[in-house]
Design a protein around this motif. Structure first.
Motif, PDB file in Angstrom:
ATOM      1  N   LYS A 136       0.758  -1.189   0.028  1.00  0.00           N
ATOM      2  CA  LYS A 136       0.208  -0.019  -0.122  1.00  0.00           C
ATOM      3  C   LYS A 136       0.872   1.214  -0.185  1.00  0.00           C
ATOM      4  N   CYS A 137       1.898   1.339   0.962  1.00  0.00           N
ATOM      5  CA  CYS A 137       2.781   2.562   0.954  1.00  0.00           C
ATOM      6  C   CYS A 137       4.001   2.501   0.472  1.00  0.00           C
ATOM      7  N   LEU A 138       4.406   1.218   0.312  1.00  0.00           N
ATOM      8  CA  LEU A 138       6.020   1.248  -0.069  1.00  0.00           C
ATOM      9  C   LEU A 138       6.933   1.014   0.919  1.00  0.00           C
ATOM     10  N   LEU A 188      17.075   1.125  -7.358  1.00  0.00           N
ATOM     11  CA  LEU A 188      17.376   1.124  -5.793  1.00  0.00           C
ATOM     12  C   LEU A 188      18.987   1.126  -5.883  1.00  0.00           C
ATOM     13  N   ALA A 189      19.648   1.251  -7.031  1.00  0.00           N
ATOM     14  CA  ALA A 189      21.312   1.142  -7.207  1.00  0.00           C
ATOM     15  C   ALA A 189      21.357   2.652  -6.962  1.00  0.00           C
ATOM     16  N   ASP A 190      22.639   2.641  -6.321  1.00  0.00           N
ATOM     17  CA  ASP A 190      23.321   4.045  -5.877  1.00  0.00           C
ATOM     18  C   ASP A 190      24.295   4.220  -7.198  1.00  0.00           C
ATOM     19  N   PRO A 191      23.941   5.300  -7.953  1.00  0.00           N
ATOM     20  CA  PRO A 191      24.882   5.576  -9.058  1.00  0.00           C
ATOM     21  C   PRO A 191      26.044   6.176  -8.737  1.00  0.00           C
ATOM     22  N   VAL A 192      26.326   6.735  -7.415  1.00  0.00           N
ATOM     23  CA  VAL A 192      27.490   7.309  -7.143  1.00  0.00           C
ATOM     24  C   VAL A 192      28.491   6.541  -6.432  1.00  0.00           C
ATOM     25  N   GLU A 193      29.439   6.431  -6.603  1.00  0.00           N
ATOM     26  CA  GLU A 193      30.457   5.439  -5.875  1.00  0.00           C
ATOM     27  C   GLU A 193      30.713   6.294  -4.610  1.00  0.00           C
ATOM     28  N   TYR A 224      11.186  15.579  -8.318  1.00  0.00           N
ATOM     29  CA  TYR A 224       9.740  14.770  -7.965  1.00  0.00           C
ATOM     30  C   TYR A 224      10.120  13.406  -7.697  1.00  0.00           C
ATOM     31  N   SER A 225       9.446  12.786  -6.741  1.00  0.00           N
ATOM     32  CA  SER A 225       9.151  11.434  -6.525  1.00  0.00           C
ATOM     33  C   SER A 225       8.141  11.155  -5.985  1.00  0.00           C
ATOM     34  N   GLY A 226       7.788   9.746  -6.294  1.00  0.00           N
ATOM     35  CA  GLY A 226       6.595   9.142  -5.812  1.00  0.00           C
ATOM     36  C   GLY A 226       5.463   9.079  -6.939  1.00  0.00           C
ATOM     37  N   GLY A 227       5.468   9.473  -7.960  1.00  0.00           N
ATOM     38  CA  GLY A 227       4.712   9.290  -8.831  1.00  0.00           C
ATOM     39  C   GLY A 227       5.275   8.783 -10.362  1.00  0.00           C
ATOM     40  N   GLU A 228       4.510   8.802 -11.329  1.00  0.00           N
ATOM     41  CA  GLU A 228       5.195   8.386 -12.626  1.00  0.00           C
ATOM     42  C   GLU A 228       5.594   9.176 -13.531  1.00  0.00           C
ATOM     43  N   ALA A 229       6.552   8.960 -14.686  1.00  0.00           N
ATOM     44  CA  ALA A 229       7.308   9.817 -15.283  1.00  0.00           C
ATOM     45  C   ALA A 229       6.437  10.729 -16.153  1.00  0.00           C
ATOM     46  N   ARG A 230       5.383  10.153 -16.591  1.00  0.00           N
ATOM     47  CA  ARG A 230       4.400  11.126 -17.639  1.00  0.00           C
ATOM     48  C   ARG A 230       3.893  12.255 -16.788  1.00  0.00           C
ATOM     49  N   HIS A 231       3.756  12.197 -15.563  1.00  0.00           N
ATOM     50  CA  HIS A 231       3.262  13.466 -14.786  1.00  0.00           C
ATOM     51  C   HIS A 231       4.352  14.358 -14.275  1.00  0.00           C
ATOM     52  N   ALA A 232       5.828  13.657 -14.355  1.00  0.00           N
ATOM     53  CA  ALA A 232       6.833  14.442 -13.745  1.00  0.00           C
ATOM     54  C   ALA A 232       7.131  15.916 -14.079  1.00  0.00           C
ATOM     55  N   ASN A 233       6.418  16.975 -14.144  1.00  0.00           N
ATOM     56  CA  ASN A 233       6.655  18.223 -14.282  1.00  0.00           C
ATOM     57  C   ASN A 233       6.036  19.366 -13.419  1.00  0.00           C
ATOM     58  N   TYR A 234       6.455  20.399 -13.467  1.00  0.00           N
ATOM     59  CA  TYR A 234       6.133  21.299 -12.417  1.00  0.00           C
ATOM     60  C   TYR A 234       4.464  21.624 -12.267  1.00  0.00           C
ATOM     61  N   ASP A 235       3.954  21.937 -13.445  1.00  0.00           N
ATOM     62  CA  ASP A 235       2.532  22.293 -13.513  1.00  0.00           C
ATOM     63  C   ASP A 235       1.683  21.096 -13.031  1.00  0.00           C
ATOM     64  N   ALA A 242       9.958   3.555   0.236  1.00  0.00           N
ATOM     65  CA  ALA A 242      11.055   3.100  -0.347  1.00  0.00           C
ATOM     66  C   ALA A 242      11.479   3.794  -1.666  1.00  0.00           C
ATOM     67  N   PHE A 243      12.453   4.245  -1.736  1.00  0.00           N
ATOM     68  CA  PHE A 243      12.920   5.105  -3.175  1.00  0.00           C
ATOM     69  C   PHE A 243      12.731   4.288  -4.423  1.00  0.00           C
ATOM     70  N   GLN A 244      12.218   4.838  -5.320  1.00  0.00           N
ATOM     71  CA  GLN A 244      11.811   4.213  -6.519  1.00  0.00           C
ATOM     72  C   GLN A 244      12.711   4.878  -7.756  1.00  0.00           C
ATOM     73  N   THR A 245      12.102   5.986  -7.875  1.00  0.00           N
ATOM     74  CA  THR A 245      12.758   6.910  -9.104  1.00  0.00           C
ATOM     75  C   THR A 245      12.582   8.522  -8.820  1.00  0.00           C
ATOM     76  N   PHE A 246      13.556   9.192  -9.090  1.00  0.00           N
ATOM     77  CA  PHE A 246      13.971  10.746  -9.026  1.00  0.00           C
ATOM     78  C   PHE A 246      13.700  11.242 -10.368  1.00  0.00           C
ATOM     79  N   TYR A 247      12.696  12.139 -10.588  1.00  0.00           N
ATOM     80  CA  TYR A 247      12.659  13.008 -11.659  1.00  0.00           C
ATOM     81  C   TYR A 247      13.071  14.471 -11.516  1.00  0.00           C
ATOM     82  N   GLU A 248      14.257  14.811 -12.239  1.00  0.00           N
ATOM     83  CA  GLU A 248      14.616  16.012 -11.985  1.00  0.00           C
ATOM     84  C   GLU A 248      13.830  17.247 -12.208  1.00  0.00           C
TER      85      GLU A 248
END
Length: 303
Positions: free
Chosen positions: A38-40, A122-127, A159-170, A259-265
């Motif tokens: 339900k809440c991840l 879930l991977a950390d891209p920064v060593e 933005y985190s917690g939603g889907e890519a197609r809606h990841a914009n400020y407006d 749980a972190f899934q995806t970050f959209y700049e």
């Protein structure tokens, strides 16, 4: 929160039970984390799982602070629920001598979802640097605060917690996309710890107001920690319990741990917004007072 099917609602919200040997995680043995459907919120590590031959996934331990226990009304069994959202997981049993820990969390598969250790989200891209992803209201203010800390290498609004197609400020500002405004922080653990980052986080916003920071209202402004590791979950729960016990806030803390899934700049014009637009009315009335207060509280942590 995840959109649940009718059957998932029956089990998670109405305390139902799936049929034995019918769930996808009964014989599941991959390495990773089991999250609340339900809440991840992360609940169990794969090393906690064992085969109890009972027809449901079994675990002999949990991530500290992630699971609550409540005696059933008939006094016969102990229910287990997600600490964060209260979703029904199953029941816990002791004294069966099935593992050295002598405990069995009998959990419905439908109450869980799984993230593999090799999942790219879930991977950390920064060593060199660790990652933290936090939401504490408008990201203009949060970015300015964390950018000023010793040991913080980079802060990006997004933005985190939603889907890519809606990841914009407006879209996110509508409050209907499921995203939270967050900052994605790269930090050097040799200079600043995650617990210190949490200390700043909880002192720089009000974690007791649901979906709101001041006059900024909506789920996009919720207080949230998108955890990259189970250790971050443990430390976040520990910090919240410590704050509750110390009665730092007059109301209960409602910070979500997910749980972190995806970050959209966020769009590039949000970068260093306070530094570039400090004279803008919102910055003067909202961001600047919070930033100035923060600087007086954490002088020893400033760059």
């Amino acid at each position: 929160m995840t959109q649940l099917t009718d059957f998932e609602k029956y089990v998670i919200e109405q305390k139902g039970t799936e049929r034995p040997f019918s769930g996808e995680y009964v014989d599941h043995d991959a390495q990773g984390l089991y999250l609340c459907k339900k809440c991840l919120a992360p609940l169990y590590k794969s090393e906690h799982k064992f085969n109890a031959h009972c027809g449901w996934p079994a675990f002999d331990d949990e991530i500290p602070g992630a699971v609550d226990r409540t005696l059933d009304a008939d006094g016969q069994r102990t229910e287990i629920t997600c600490h964060q959202c209260g979703g029904h997981l199953g029941h816990v049993f002791e004294g069966e001598l099935l593992t050295d820990k002598n405990i069995r969390h009998c959990v419905n598969s439908v109450s869980l979802t799984f993230k593999a250790n090799d999942d790219k989200d879930l991977a950390d891209p920064v060593e060199k640097f660790q990652l933290a992803t936090l939401g504490a209201g408008c990201f203009w203010c949060v970015e300015a605060i964390f950018n000023s800390l010793k040991g913080v290498h980079k802060v990006k609004s997004g933005y985190s917690g939603g889907e890519a197609r809606h990841a914009n400020y407006d879209a996110v500002c509508s409050g209907r996309t499921g995203h939270a405004e967050v900052v994605h922080i790269e930090y050097d653990e040799d200079e600043i710890s995650f617990s210190e980052i949490l200390e700043v986080f909880f002192n720089s916003h009000n974690p007791t107001t649901l979906n709101r920071q001041g006059n900024d209202i909506g789920p996009q402004y919720r207080s949230v920690i998108f955890a990259h590791t189970d250790q971050q979950v443990i430390e976040a729960n520990k910090m919240i319990n410590k704050l509750h016990e110390a009665h730092v806030w007059p109301e209960p803390i409602v910070t979500e741990i997910t749980a972190f899934q995806t970050f959209y700049e966020a769009e590039s014009y949000h970068d260093d917004y306070f530094a570039k637009h400090g004279e803008q009315p919102y910055c003067q009335m909202v961001v600047k007072p919070k930033f100035e207060k923060f600087k007086t509280q954490f002088v020893d942590k400033l760059k």
